[in-house]
Design an enzyme around this catalytic site. Structure first.
Site, PDB file in Angstrom:
ATOM      1  CD  GLU A 192      -3.792-110.303  12.308  1.00 47.77           C
ATOM      2  OE1 GLU A 192      -4.080-109.262  12.941  1.00 47.77           O
ATOM      3  OE2 GLU A 192      -4.484-110.741  11.371  1.00 47.77           O
TER       4      GLU A 192
HETATM    5  C1  GLA Z   1      -6.760-107.220  12.624  1.00 50.56           C
HETATM    6  C2  GLA Z   1      -6.545-107.522  11.164  1.00 50.56           C
HETATM    7  C3  GLA Z   1      -5.226-107.042  10.707  1.00 50.56           C
HETATM    8  C4  GLA Z   1      -4.905-105.674  11.241  1.00 50.56           C
HETATM    9  C5  GLA Z   1      -5.025-105.655  12.714  1.00 50.56           C
HETATM   10  C6  GLA Z   1      -4.658-104.297  13.270  1.00 50.56           C
HETATM   11  O1  GLA Z   1      -6.131-108.084  13.417  1.00 50.56           O
HETATM   12  O2  GLA Z   1      -6.644-108.883  10.848  1.00 50.56           O
HETATM   13  O3  GLA Z   1      -5.237-106.994   9.324  1.00 50.56           O
HETATM   14  O4  GLA Z   1      -5.754-104.726  10.682  1.00 50.56           O
HETATM   15  O5  GLA Z   1      -6.351-105.957  13.019  1.00 50.56           O
HETATM   16  O6  GLA Z   1      -3.662-103.673  12.576  1.00 50.56           O
END
Ligand code: GLA
Length: 497
Positions: free
Chosen positions: A287
């Site tokens: 992410e």
């Molecule tokens: C976390 C979750 C994601 C998302 C982010 C913020 O990292 O794993 O699914 O919700 O927060 O968008």
């Protein structure tokens, strides 16, 4: 599609010239994402390049950029429990299917995010047969029944999804964020309803069911954030190595990597990754976004065009060190996924706004800007020379930054030191809250909102911003134009008389 976007239009340029200002190469144009080398091609020997998406981004310009640069996608929201199974036994595939289809049509990897999580999950999961919260139950017998009921629900959820998508998904986030930022217990386990009702059983069961229905080829991941920093790094590592030792079918670890310009340090990231290499697990960065703010985010830039070039250049340096590290460990890293495509759409805007003084804040975490033009960070991660930075202006920059250096580096250091502790302790909660709060907004197309706020302003702002490099040609041309005007007036007068 591809197009070049001249930042300074002809009209703006003439007026600037009239006022004696000029433009350096740096400011003349930004290349569109589809006019530069493709990231997925560039890194094809190392790892997949992914992006988190909402279904509405699978059309138009964002889709073109996706197809050109990325070979992996993940749903930003629509595969989370609250969307997939909003009511017990009522599965909602519509939005998730769109993402699956797009991945298949474009020959992209698909990450599934996320089977089991404590956030963005409907309440019914944790209610007993009478509709009472399971966590409040004190009777031992009833607690056991509740535990079985919850584990059954987990099994149904995981089995139904895995059976449906097992031929489409390349990596499953089986459990997300099971470790706390602090130390609520010796193992640092997050005391979510899952944990309170089943202990660590839910983690094992989720992996076992995913393996049972996904088959041996399914790649099963445990995903978390801030797992590079203490004390979470150790708790995360200890849990994963215990699971592996107990024979729980786990293939890899996900580092969410919602990080900042100076935090965590590259050494912390390296150390955290290397431990899992030694454990024989695959690593994915799941992410990635590099916020331009510290913690808590000051959100001081209300508009995209207010973000100083210097900040974007620091961000580029950060991308250089990150991708140097990823390449160094590429034998063990299979996927680097950004939590978005371009700066037009990022959950961090909500976070910046929430903490800013006036409730408006813009972040800029990615390598493409709000209009999908490349940022300095793009050249940095690709190891390319930024054609928009000429040597002369770089030298100038060095000269001036030398003067500022002492102050600014002190400031930066302080910021990261000050904020680290808070990050460790609080950002977890923040992340959770924010993601819950913002989900609806996210689903409701904040990209468009962001676009609206910045578009006119950007043109205007970009045209006027960064006109710092001067040479007197403007004056000369201005003078010539005035002279020609004067001559024309004079000759008209002559003709009239
Ligand atoms: C976390 C979750 C994601 C998302 C982010 C913020 O990292 O794993 O699914 O919700 O927060 O968008």
């Amino acid at each position: 599609m591809g197009r070049k976007v001249p930042i300074i239009s002809g009209i703006a340029l003439s007026s600037l010239l009239l006022f004696g200002s000029t433009v350096s190469a740096q400011d003349t144009e930004a290349l569109h994402a589809t006019d530069v080398p493709s990231m997925k091609e560039h890194f094809k020997e190392s790892f997949k390049i992914g992006a988190a998406v909402e279904p509405h981004q699978l059309e138009g310009e964002s889709a073109d950029v996706l197809k050109y640069h990325y070979n992996s996608i993940v749903a930003e929201n629509v595969m989370k429990p609250e969307t997939i199974q909003p009511e017990e036994d009522e599965f909602n595939w519509e939005e998730a299917d769109k993402i699956v289809e797009f991945a298949n049509e474009n020959d992209m990897d698909l990450r599934f995010h996320t089977l089991i999580w404590h956030s963005q999950i409907p309440d019914w999961f944790f209610l007993d047969e009478e509709g009472n919260p399971m966590v409040d139950e004190t009777d031992e017998e009833k607690r056991k029944e509740n535990k079985e009921l919850l584990l059954d629900r987990l099994e149904t959820h995981v089995r139904t999804i895995v059976e449906r998508y097992k031929d489409d998904v390349d990596a499953w986030d089986v459990v997300n964020e099971v470790i706390d930022d602090g130390e609520p217990n010796e193992q640092g386990l997050r005391e979510s309803p899952w944990y309170k009702i089943t202990g660590t059983e839910y983690i094992k069961r989720a992996f076992e069911v995913a393996r049972e229905y996904g088959g041996e080829d399914a790649k099963l991941f445990i995903n978390d954030y801030n797992n590079e920093v203490s004390p979470k790094d150790d708790h995360f590592y200890n849990l994963v190595s215990d699971l592996v030792e107990d024979g729980v079918p786990i293939d890899g670890v996900g580092f969410q990597s919602h990080i900042q310009l100076g935090w965590p340090t590259i050494e912390e990231s390296k150390e955290a990754f290397e431990r899992f290499v030694d454990l024989g697990l695959d690593i994915q960065v799941t992410e990635l976004d590099v916020s331009i703010y510290g913690w808590p985010p000051s959100g001081e830039y209300n508009r995209y065009d207010e973000i100083p070039a210097e900040v974007l250049s620091k961000q580029a340096d950060r991308y250089t060190e990150l991708f140097d590290l990823y390449k160094e460990l590429d034998a063990n890293i299979s996927n680097i996924t950004f939590w978005g495509i371009g700066d037009d759409h990022t959950w961090l805007d909500d976070r910046a706004s929430e903490h800013s003084d006036d409730g408006v804040g813009k972040d800029a975490p990615f390598v493409f800007d709000t209009e999908f033009n490349v940022k300095p960070a793009y050249y940095a991660m690709m190891g390319m020379e930024n054609p928009n930075v000429d040597e002369e202006s770089e030298e100038n920059e060095e000269d001036t930054t030398d003067e500022n250096k002492d102050n600014s580096s002190e400031e930066t250091d302080n910021t990261s030191e000050d904020t680290t502790d808070e990050n460790k302790d609080n950002s977890a909660e923040e992340t959770d809250n924010t993601s819950e709060d913002t989900t609806d907004e996210n689903t409701n197309n904040p990209a468009e909102e962001t676009d609206n706020t910045t578009e006119e302003e950007k043109e205007e702002g970009a045209a006027l911003a960064d006109t710092s490099t001067n040479f007197p040609i403007g004056l000369v041309i201005g003078t010539i134009i005035l002279q020609i005007g004067g001559l024309l007036l004079f000759s008209r007068k002559q003709v009239q008389s």
